[in-house]
Enzyme design. Sequence first.
Site, short mmCIF file in Angstrom:
data_model
loop_
_atom_site.label_atom_id
_atom_site.label_comp_id
_atom_site.label_asym_id
_atom_site.label_seq_id
_atom_site.Cartn_x
_atom_site.Cartn_y
_atom_site.Cartn_z
N HIS A 37 19.11 100.33 105.13
CA HIS A 37 17.66 100.99 105.62
C HIS A 37 16.90 100.56 104.75
CE1 HIS A 37 21.31 103.37 107.74
NE2 HIS A 37 20.18 103.56 108.65
N LYS A 149 19.24 94.42 113.81
CA LYS A 149 21.06 94.66 114.48
C LYS A 149 20.86 95.36 115.71
CE LYS A 149 24.08 97.61 112.88
NZ LYS A 149 24.39 97.77 113.81
N GLN A 153 17.12 98.09 120.83
CA GLN A 153 16.31 99.19 120.83
C GLN A 153 15.58 98.41 120.06
OE1 GLN A 153 18.40 102.30 117.58
NE2 GLN A 153 16.34 101.38 116.47
N SER A 186 26.07 102.21 109.20
CA SER A 186 27.04 103.25 109.05
C SER A 186 28.35 103.85 109.34
CB SER A 186 25.75 104.78 109.54
OG SER A 186 25.00 104.11 109.33
O1 PAF Z 1 18.97 103.23 114.51
C1 PAF Z 1 18.44 104.29 114.34
O2 PAF Z 1 18.79 104.26 112.89
C2 PAF Z 1 17.87 105.60 115.31
O3 PAF Z 1 18.47 104.76 116.89
C3 PAF Z 1 16.67 105.91 115.87
C4 PAF Z 1 15.94 104.44 115.06
C5 PAF Z 1 16.37 106.47 113.75
C6 PAF Z 1 16.41 106.60 116.19
O4 PAF Z 1 17.72 107.89 116.13
#
Ligand code: PAF
Length: 283
Positions: A37, A149, A153, A186
């Site tokens: 992050h 990763k 998404q 996480s």
């Molecule tokens: O990748 C994530 O942490 C989640 O899928 C996101 C993009 C914050 C959406 O809740």
Amino acid sequence: MRIVATISETRKAVRAARAEGKTIGLVPTMGALHAAHLALMSRAREECGSVVVSVFVNPTQFGPTDNFEQYPRDLESDAAKAASAGVDLIFAPSAAEIYPAGFDAWVEVGGLTGILEGASRPGHFRGVTTVVAKLFNIVGPDRAYFGMKDYQQLKAIQKMVRDLDFPIEIVPVPTVREPDGLAMSSRNAYLSTEERTAATVLHRALKVAEELVNAGERDPEKVREAALGLIRSEPLADVDYVALVDPETLQAQRRVERPALVALAVRVGQTRLIDNMLIEFPR
Ligand code: PAF
């Protein structure tokens, strides 16, 4: 750095930054912040005048067996990490702020969300694209940052942005790994010491696949079998899928003759981990 919980305070803060001529970068997260992050935030810090991080454990992307209640939540610790990365604003809303009573409008990307993670986790991507669309509408960023990763998404969000004309640049950020190759996640916090050691099998399997392709193997089934064989040799690992797909469409490849994505999902103990590797087609 400020922490706000409402949509109206977020919009006000973003309006003020824009009035100063700043561009806005958004890093959407579910909290439990770690080095990957922070890499998204640092990149946003380099490229944008003002950096907004959202911290929201999004209930609609969790399936019934996905441990939504157990997901780690520690805003104080997240805020300290975000501040150290130079973030300007944290938007940490309640579930009711994002999904008020009567909420029933969804954003669903077709095609590539029905396979791989989408096949294993029905409804997951609908929850992701819905909340990300809302965050985009709330913050109105110029750029938004996503880790590679979660490759599928990333692709779903890029497609949503393209198909629905969000005026936002999606910036993919390479996967951050531990020194032994394990992708930062996480979920790694759930692993016992033995499981943590076993979890290196994901990256080792990706490397085996990459080496085979680089050595000239063009049959995706043979590459897949080699990666699968390695994972199956690890007693604590239970494979969900290993796939060799086109990096854009995520459709299976018949021959490995152009760039390929090796994607895999493996349960290590009770923890489901995903990882992937892009293989540039060797010349
Ligand atoms: O990748 C994530 O942490 C989640 O899928 C996101 C993009 C914050 C959406 O809740």
